[in-house]
Design an enzyme around this catalytic site. Sequence first.
Site, PDB file in Angstrom:
ATOM      1  N   ARG A  45       0.839  -1.197   0.000  1.00 40.12           N
ATOM      2  CA  ARG A  45       0.000   0.000   0.000  1.00 40.12           C
ATOM      3  C   ARG A  45       0.878   1.253   0.000  1.00 40.12           C
ATOM      4  O   ARG A  45       1.609   1.499   0.962  1.00 40.12           O
ATOM      5  CB  ARG A  45      -0.902   0.028   1.227  1.00 40.12           C
ATOM      6  CG  ARG A  45      -1.965  -1.056   1.225  1.00 40.12           C
ATOM      7  CD  ARG A  45      -2.858  -0.896   2.441  1.00 40.12           C
ATOM      8  NE  ARG A  45      -3.985  -1.817   2.407  1.00 40.12           N
ATOM      9  CZ  ARG A  45      -4.986  -1.763   3.271  1.00 40.12           C
ATOM     10  NH1 ARG A  45      -5.002  -0.846   4.222  1.00 40.12           N
ATOM     11  NH2 ARG A  45      -5.985  -2.625   3.185  1.00 40.12           N
ATOM     12  N   TYR A  80      11.951  -0.399  -4.109  1.00 36.85           N
ATOM     13  CA  TYR A  80      11.619   1.017  -4.276  1.00 36.85           C
ATOM     14  C   TYR A  80      12.859   1.771  -4.754  1.00 36.85           C
ATOM     15  O   TYR A  80      13.991   1.381  -4.477  1.00 36.85           O
ATOM     16  CB  TYR A  80      11.189   1.641  -2.947  1.00 36.85           C
ATOM     17  CG  TYR A  80       9.841   1.212  -2.428  1.00 36.85           C
ATOM     18  CD1 TYR A  80       8.706   1.992  -2.660  1.00 36.85           C
ATOM     19  CD2 TYR A  80       9.684   0.042  -1.686  1.00 36.85           C
ATOM     20  CE1 TYR A  80       7.462   1.617  -2.168  1.00 36.85           C
ATOM     21  CE2 TYR A  80       8.445  -0.340  -1.192  1.00 36.85           C
ATOM     22  CZ  TYR A  80       7.338   0.449  -1.435  1.00 36.85           C
ATOM     23  OH  TYR A  80       6.111   0.084  -0.955  1.00 36.85           O
ATOM     24  N   ARG A  89      11.007   6.196   3.150  1.00 38.99           N
ATOM     25  CA  ARG A  89      11.158   7.652   3.146  1.00 38.99           C
ATOM     26  C   ARG A  89      11.960   8.136   4.353  1.00 38.99           C
ATOM     27  O   ARG A  89      12.723   9.116   4.248  1.00 38.99           O
ATOM     28  CB  ARG A  89       9.789   8.317   3.095  1.00 38.99           C
ATOM     29  CG  ARG A  89       9.100   8.165   1.738  1.00 38.99           C
ATOM     30  CD  ARG A  89       7.621   8.497   1.806  1.00 38.99           C
ATOM     31  NE  ARG A  89       7.389   9.827   2.325  1.00 38.99           N
ATOM     32  CZ  ARG A  89       6.206  10.253   2.770  1.00 38.99           C
ATOM     33  NH1 ARG A  89       5.160   9.438   2.783  1.00 38.99           N
ATOM     34  NH2 ARG A  89       6.071  11.482   3.202  1.00 38.99           N
ATOM     35  N   ASP A  97       1.528   5.373   0.062  1.00 37.39           N
ATOM     36  CA  ASP A  97       0.912   6.553   0.666  1.00 37.39           C
ATOM     37  C   ASP A  97       0.544   7.586  -0.386  1.00 37.39           C
ATOM     38  O   ASP A  97       0.962   7.490  -1.550  1.00 37.39           O
ATOM     39  CB  ASP A  97       1.878   7.198   1.665  1.00 37.39           C
ATOM     40  CG  ASP A  97       2.041   6.370   2.928  1.00 37.39           C
ATOM     41  OD1 ASP A  97       1.111   5.620   3.270  1.00 37.39           O
ATOM     42  OD2 ASP A  97       3.105   6.482   3.569  1.00 37.39           O
TER      43      ASP A  97
END
Length: 264
Positions: free
Chosen positions: A53, A116, A208, A55
Amino acid sequence: MSEGGTLVIRLGYRGADFAGFAEQPSVRTVAGELRRALETTLRRPCELTCAGRTDAGVHAIAQYVSLPVSEEELALPGSRLVRSLCALTPDDLSVQALFRAPAGFSARFDALSRSYRYRIAASQARPVLAWDHSWWYRGELDVAAMAEAARPLLGEHDFKSFCKAASAEGKPTCRYVGALDVSRATEAGEELVVVDITGNAFLHNMVRTIAGSLVEVGRGHRATGWLADVLAARDRTAAGPCAPAKGLTFVGVEYPELTLSPWE
């Protein structure tokens, strides 16, 4: 519905105008747009499962979504399904490929790893083509120091320091990071600093926060050994800031070999 197998969709999206992947009331989400397109195409309710999921504001170039389908639906031609889904989805969402998987397959639970890329435009000059998918950091970054600082994060650790505090309460926070590289890359003629990370799964804001902490090292505000101390602290306040969402892109998922086959 008699379950015959699983439809798996490889999906890309530009995250700027989405409130994340997961459906939420009264806001625009990736899952909401895709579900509506699938329900129109298949003419029935659809419940989706995704590999990770994302953001609000986070992009994806290869997100995977799974949906149980019947024997009758398995007979539908892939080209027809792709045309229908492309026609029914908005311009910032891309249905890239369709696959078949066995009944019971889950895009989330059968994933071996997720990857990522975090992009940073480290320059006084405003990025041009990378503007929408990179963090514009107005200064220089020591990429070698960032790469060295990242090494203690490889392997299996408790990443509680890198997780949004409210999300960590009462939940396991150990994860395995198999690859974490910091390098320079040229994309569309612009030089970027990129953080590439692959792990079995990720905590909320983990990538992040790792990127934001690495920038603290790259800008000279922290020593290269600092991230090892942050990891050991198991406290979100020990880490650096959470980097902006728009610099993050979900770039891939690994599944067991031969699990997915092209939906022709």
